[in-house]
Motif scaffolding. Structure first.
Motif, PDB file in Angstrom:
ATOM      1  N   MET A 147     -34.894   5.033  24.054  1.00 36.89           N
ATOM      2  CA  MET A 147     -33.801   4.938  24.330  1.00 36.89           C
ATOM      3  C   MET A 147     -32.441   4.769  23.645  1.00 36.89           C
ATOM      4  SD  MET A 147     -32.356   3.505  28.439  1.00 36.89           S
ATOM      5  CE  MET A 147     -33.310   4.390  29.195  1.00 36.89           C
ATOM      6  N   GLY A 148     -31.623   5.301  23.857  1.00 32.60           N
ATOM      7  CA  GLY A 148     -31.024   5.231  21.774  1.00 32.60           C
ATOM      8  C   GLY A 148     -29.658   3.835  22.996  1.00 32.60           C
ATOM      9  N   PHE A 149     -28.069   3.425  21.894  1.00 32.72           N
ATOM     10  CA  PHE A 149     -27.233   2.532  22.751  1.00 32.72           C
ATOM     11  C   PHE A 149     -26.837   3.198  23.139  1.00 32.72           C
ATOM     12  CE2 PHE A 149     -23.402   1.032  22.053  1.00 32.72           C
ATOM     13  CZ  PHE A 149     -23.644  -0.351  22.103  1.00 32.72           C
ATOM     14  N   ASP A 196     -27.607   5.525  25.645  1.00 30.39           N
ATOM     15  CA  ASP A 196     -27.967   5.749  26.929  1.00 30.39           C
ATOM     16  C   ASP A 196     -28.755   3.893  27.187  1.00 30.39           C
ATOM     17  OD1 ASP A 196     -28.569   8.678  26.802  1.00 30.39           O
ATOM     18  OD2 ASP A 196     -30.113   8.585  25.390  1.00 30.39           O
ATOM     19  N   THR A 197     -28.734   3.145  26.717  1.00 31.18           N
ATOM     20  CA  THR A 197     -28.287   2.303  26.968  1.00 31.18           C
ATOM     21  C   THR A 197     -27.681   1.422  28.218  1.00 31.18           C
ATOM     22  OG1 THR A 197     -30.397   1.448  25.765  1.00 31.18           O
ATOM     23  CG2 THR A 197     -29.509  -0.162  26.750  1.00 31.18           C
ATOM     24  N   ILE A 198     -26.370   1.891  28.023  1.00 30.27           N
ATOM     25  CA  ILE A 198     -25.398   1.447  28.042  1.00 30.27           C
ATOM     26  C   ILE A 198     -25.422   2.251  29.965  1.00 30.27           C
ATOM     27  CG2 ILE A 198     -22.831   1.666  28.344  1.00 30.27           C
ATOM     28  CD1 ILE A 198     -22.482   1.196  25.055  1.00 30.27           C
ATOM     29  N   PHE A 207     -26.597   3.761  31.639  1.00 32.37           N
ATOM     30  CA  PHE A 207     -28.459   3.648  31.885  1.00 32.37           C
ATOM     31  C   PHE A 207     -28.162   3.480  33.841  1.00 32.37           C
ATOM     32  CE2 PHE A 207     -31.782   1.623  34.456  1.00 32.37           C
ATOM     33  CZ  PHE A 207     -32.566   2.892  34.390  1.00 32.37           C
ATOM     34  N   LYS A 213     -26.019   5.807  35.712  1.00 31.39           N
ATOM     35  CA  LYS A 213     -27.077   6.966  35.253  1.00 31.39           C
ATOM     36  C   LYS A 213     -27.667   6.697  37.209  1.00 31.39           C
ATOM     37  CE  LYS A 213     -29.440   9.651  32.681  1.00 31.39           C
ATOM     38  NZ  LYS A 213     -29.774   9.358  31.062  1.00 31.39           N
ATOM     39  N   TRP A 214     -28.079   6.077  37.354  1.00 33.07           N
ATOM     40  CA  TRP A 214     -28.759   5.104  38.109  1.00 33.07           C
ATOM     41  C   TRP A 214     -27.847   5.256  39.819  1.00 33.07           C
ATOM     42  CZ3 TRP A 214     -29.776   2.077  42.452  1.00 33.07           C
ATOM     43  CH2 TRP A 214     -30.725   2.136  43.699  1.00 33.07           C
ATOM     44  N   SER A 250     -22.166  10.319  32.965  1.00 36.27           N
ATOM     45  CA  SER A 250     -23.477   9.860  33.457  1.00 36.27           C
ATOM     46  C   SER A 250     -24.377  11.420  34.152  1.00 36.27           C
ATOM     47  CB  SER A 250     -23.086   8.409  34.342  1.00 36.27           C
ATOM     48  OG  SER A 250     -23.490   7.355  33.345  1.00 36.27           O
ATOM     49  N   GLN A 290     -25.037  13.510  32.049  1.00 35.54           N
ATOM     50  CA  GLN A 290     -26.314  13.316  31.417  1.00 35.54           C
ATOM     51  C   GLN A 290     -26.871  13.762  32.678  1.00 35.54           C
ATOM     52  OE1 GLN A 290     -27.673   9.823  29.346  1.00 35.54           O
ATOM     53  NE2 GLN A 290     -25.755  10.100  28.256  1.00 35.54           N
TER      54      GLN A 290
END
Length: 322
Positions: free
Chosen positions: A1-3, A5-7, A9, A12-13, A125, A128
């Motif tokens: 997981m890239g930077f 995507d980490t931010i 995440f 997105k949830w 988000s 994605q």
């Protein structure tokens, strides 16, 4: 997981959880769980939740915009003061005085963009989530709060013959572009651009004072009027149809919100404010601002007792009795 995507995440949830919650509610009241209409309404529900949560931010934005317009005369004086001075000390002094003005009026030049900036993580988000639907379905995986079954359900859901995860340019490049995808994407892109343009245009044409119309703030508004729709129009060819539905819906919310503010709480000195005063006057309500003097004069009129049988004549306080 890239930077990145980490931010995103947690966003997105949250996005997927709100969509799933609306989907479960709509399914509970009898709608088809696999229908594209059900998932479309879930996306619209996501917009309503996010925009309702942003109402306090919008109120602060309005106050900040009023502050920007109120300080325009002082900004003009400041610009005239440092006109022609290009040395480092002068630019630094001008910047410090500008910041002092912003602080005094409780505003800043970026206040108008605040609701949009707050929305951007949710927007990316959702982008994605919808872009990864097909891949997650092929891998039999979930996304955020969406289970594997819900991902498969969403991937198969269509509206007017196009999937919500389909996008115009990627479909064209992948060789699976259909008439339904092309027509629906183009219509949604046009609706997104038009709603963005109309919202910004009504602010400029109706809800800005004469001082603001002549100031540097107006140049920023004109730039946003054409740049933002252009950016979203160009980027829209890459947006999944579900994202286009989201952004068009949020633009319509903004348009209605601005219409309410312009009609009920217009900026003093703006054309909308004059129309507001005229509506109050037509209803027999006191005209704001200018009416205070008239009300004070009306209160100054007193009743002077007259002799028995004579009609009482209204007299002003300053007038002497005869």
């Amino acid at each position: 997981m890239g930077f990145f995507d980490t931010i995103l995440f947690p966003f997105k949830w949250v996005v997927s959880w709100i969509m799933v919650s609306f989907h479960d509610l709509l399914t509970w009241i009898g709608m088809d769980a696999a229908s594209g209409v059900t998932w479309t309404l879930s996306i619209i529900g996501l917009v309503l939740v996010i925009r309702a949560a942003l109402i306090p931010v919008f109120v602060k934005q309005i106050k900040a915009q009023r502050g920007m317009q109120a300080l325009q005369p002082e900004m003009k004086k400041l610009q005239a003061k440092y006109k022609g001075k290009t040395d480092q000390l002068s630019r630094q002094a001008m910047g410090q005085e500008q910041m002092a003005l912003y602080k005094e009026h409780g505003t800043n030049p970026f206040s108008a963009c605040l609701p949009m900036l707050i929305q951007m993580p949710f927007f990316f988000s959702l982008f994605q989530v919808l872009s990864q639907i097909a891949k997650a379905n092929a891998s039999n995986e979930g996304i955020g709060a969406m289970t594997r079954d819900q991902v498969a359900q969403f991937d198969a859901a269509t509206i007017f013959g196009a999937r919500l995860s389909d996008a115009l340019l990627p479909s064209l490049q992948g060789g699976n572009l259909t008439v339904a995808i092309a027509v629906l994407s183009i219509l949604m892109i046009i609706a997104m651009i038009a709603s963005q343009f109309i919202t910004q245009k009504q602010i400029m044409s109706k809800n800005m004072s004469e001082e603001a119309m002549q100031g540097p703030f107006m140049r920023q508004q004109k730039m946003m009027l054409y740049v933002l729709p252009l950016v979203f129009g160009i980027g829209g060819v890459n947006f999944p149809i579900g994202v286009l539905i989201y952004w068009t819906t949020t633009n319509l919310w903004t348009m209605g919100q601005q219409f309410f503010v312009i009609r009920r709480m217009p900026t003093p000195g703006s054309p909308a404010y004059k129309e507001y005063q005229q509506r109050r006057e037509a209803k027999g309500l006191p005209v704001l601002g200018a009416s205070r003097k008239a009300v004070a004069e009306e209160k100054a009129v007193v009743e002077i007792p007259a002799a028995k049988g004579q009609r009482v004549q209204p007299q002003r306080k300053k007038r002497k009795k005869r």
